[in-house]
Design a protein around this motif. Structure first.
Motif, PDB file in Angstrom:
ATOM      1  N   ASN A   1       0.823  -1.212   0.000  1.00 22.01           N
ATOM      2  CA  ASN A   1       0.000   0.000   0.000  1.00 22.01           C
ATOM      3  C   ASN A   1       0.856   1.260   0.000  1.00 22.01           C
ATOM      4  OD1 ASN A   1      -2.823  -1.165   0.513  1.00 22.01           O
ATOM      5  ND2 ASN A   1      -1.561  -2.173   2.071  1.00 22.01           N
ATOM      6  N   ASN A   2       0.208   2.355  -0.326  1.00 26.47           N
ATOM      7  CA  ASN A   2       0.830   3.665  -0.146  1.00 26.47           C
ATOM      8  C   ASN A   2       2.107   3.854  -0.936  1.00 26.47           C
ATOM      9  OD1 ASN A   2      -1.063   4.790   1.654  1.00 26.47           O
ATOM     10  ND2 ASN A   2      -0.243   3.458   3.261  1.00 26.47           N
ATOM     11  N   LEU A   3       2.093   3.415  -2.154  1.00 28.09           N
ATOM     12  CA  LEU A   3       3.200   3.723  -3.046  1.00 28.09           C
ATOM     13  C   LEU A   3       2.987   5.122  -3.611  1.00 28.09           C
ATOM     14  CD1 LEU A   3       3.089   0.556  -3.062  1.00 28.09           C
ATOM     15  CD2 LEU A   3       3.941   0.680  -5.382  1.00 28.09           C
ATOM     16  N   SER A   4       4.076   5.716  -4.019  1.00 27.26           N
ATOM     17  CA  SER A   4       3.960   6.911  -4.834  1.00 27.26           C
ATOM     18  C   SER A   4       4.634   6.609  -6.155  1.00 27.26           C
ATOM     19  CB  SER A   4       4.601   8.113  -4.131  1.00 27.26           C
ATOM     20  OG  SER A   4       5.901   7.802  -3.700  1.00 27.26           O
TER      21      SER A   4
ATOM     22  N   ILE B   1       7.581   4.309  -6.043  1.00 31.63           N
ATOM     23  CA  ILE B   1       8.399   4.350  -4.829  1.00 31.63           C
ATOM     24  C   ILE B   1       7.656   3.674  -3.690  1.00 31.63           C
ATOM     25  CG2 ILE B   1       9.553   5.839  -3.148  1.00 31.63           C
ATOM     26  CD1 ILE B   1       9.775   7.935  -5.355  1.00 31.63           C
ATOM     27  N   ILE B   2       8.327   2.698  -3.085  1.00 34.14           N
ATOM     28  CA  ILE B   2       7.797   2.053  -1.880  1.00 34.14           C
ATOM     29  C   ILE B   2       8.460   2.744  -0.691  1.00 34.14           C
ATOM     30  CG2 ILE B   2       7.490  -0.117  -0.640  1.00 34.14           C
ATOM     31  CD1 ILE B   2       7.872  -1.599  -3.272  1.00 34.14           C
ATOM     32  N   ASN B   3       7.633   3.314   0.164  1.00 37.98           N
ATOM     33  CA  ASN B   3       8.141   4.126   1.266  1.00 37.98           C
ATOM     34  C   ASN B   3       8.248   3.320   2.550  1.00 37.98           C
ATOM     35  OD1 ASN B   3       8.087   6.958   0.025  1.00 37.98           O
ATOM     36  ND2 ASN B   3       6.060   6.141  -0.465  1.00 37.98           N
ATOM     37  N   ASN B   4       8.991   3.872   3.483  1.00 41.12           N
ATOM     38  CA  ASN B   4       9.006   3.342   4.850  1.00 41.12           C
ATOM     39  C   ASN B   4       9.465   1.900   4.941  1.00 41.12           C
ATOM     40  OD1 ASN B   4       8.101   5.663   6.237  1.00 41.12           O
ATOM     41  ND2 ASN B   4       6.071   5.301   5.367  1.00 41.12           N
TER      42      ASN B   4
ATOM     43  N   MET C   1      12.404   2.194  -1.633  1.00 38.92           N
ATOM     44  CA  MET C   1      12.764   1.404  -2.802  1.00 38.92           C
ATOM     45  C   MET C   1      12.105   2.051  -4.023  1.00 38.92           C
ATOM     46  SD  MET C   1      11.860  -2.525  -3.937  1.00 38.92           S
ATOM     47  CE  MET C   1      12.715  -3.392  -2.623  1.00 38.92           C
ATOM     48  N   ILE C   2      12.930   2.456  -4.962  1.00 38.28           N
ATOM     49  CA  ILE C   2      12.427   3.029  -6.210  1.00 38.28           C
ATOM     50  C   ILE C   2      12.431   1.918  -7.257  1.00 38.28           C
ATOM     51  CG2 ILE C   2      12.768   4.781  -7.989  1.00 38.28           C
ATOM     52  CD1 ILE C   2      14.373   6.396  -5.935  1.00 38.28           C
ATOM     53  N   VAL C   3      11.260   1.647  -7.815  1.00 35.47           N
ATOM     54  CA  VAL C   3      11.115   0.575  -8.807  1.00 35.47           C
ATOM     55  C   VAL C   3      10.915   1.218 -10.179  1.00 35.47           C
ATOM     56  CG1 VAL C   3       9.780  -1.448  -9.483  1.00 35.47           C
ATOM     57  CG2 VAL C   3      10.009  -0.860  -7.050  1.00 35.47           C
ATOM     58  N   ALA C   4      11.734   0.847 -11.135  1.00 37.79           N
ATOM     59  CA  ALA C   4      11.591   1.394 -12.484  1.00 37.79           C
ATOM     60  C   ALA C   4      11.851   0.309 -13.504  1.00 37.79           C
ATOM     61  CB  ALA C   4      12.565   2.547 -12.708  1.00 37.79           C
TER      62      ALA C   4
END
Lengths: 110, 110, 110
Positions: free
Chosen positions: A40-43, B38-41, B65-68
């Motif tokens: 959840n809560n991705l940006s 972007i996966i936060n926290n 984690m930045i996913v591209a």
């Protein structure tokens, strides 16, 4: 390791707006997918190209990533099921090869 | 499925301290990457080895984690761009093979 | 790019109830895994099959995903270590091929 199984499956990572979570999980359920996990809560941000600046996601959107491991033969029907949705809404699906360790008790009647 | 496309791409998963998010996304933008999530926290731990106890991440760090998904030819320039950063800061980049379903409307002028 | 290294490793994605995080990270530590990242607050659903409705995860469970990159020879011992656990508890482990960019300063005494 008599009850350890490693099965080659396809991993689907479906990124879309959280508002459409139920649509997506219903689609997976009806395709016969037996489980999924939701981050959840991705940006995110996406655009058509660097110069155009057309956003695929708004930075303010609440995005989710649904992760599911599926048998290879389910990939095409599932992607086909998402096609009309993604022609109207933002998002992306990643498909990759994985092996899955799952205990016999979770394997069901395959 | 006339407008369904599945393209073989490379997935980058860039794990670093959240404080450096803008540095990383700017680098991706300038490399021509068209979108990322972007996966936060996240939390994490890393060390040089089990006995040394040198931490790569502090347990208190806010990691992202930045996913591209990027074309294969962008992997080396992007990793090269991160090299000076990772010589000074903690983090790691995972590279893997994926196929991406993305609608034509998001494909831009490739 | 004289200090850029790309190593072929296996990525483990271990999804389990957050209550068992320490069990899992201790197991990884003792197997010699040098770092991991944890994605918190996942939700998920799993079942034995579409009709049975036996839940693998409860929707209310707090799930986590522990992501670790490990040398190929560690995969089997780690999965073997998780076998007794997963015979009693819900969860799944995904194994996939990745390449990892990590700076020399983090490589330890391999």
């Amino acid at each position: 390791m008599n009850n350890l199984t490693l099965s080659p499956l396809k991993k689907l990572e479906i990124i879309l707006e959280g508002a459409y979570q139920e649509f997506a999980t219903d689609l997976l359920d009806h395709a016969g997918v037996k489980g999924y996990t939701i981050i959840n809560n991705l940006s995110g941000k996406g655009r058509q190209g660097f110069h155009e600046g057309h956003l695929m996601f708004n930075e303010e959107d609440l995005l989710i990533m649904i992760v599911a491991a599926v048998p290879p033969e389910l990939v095409e029907p599932i992607l086909g099921g998402f096609t009309p949705f993604f022609s109207q809404h933002s998002g992306v699906v990643f498909v990759s090869d994985i092996q899955v360790m799952r205990m016999v008790k979770f394997k069901g009647g395959e």
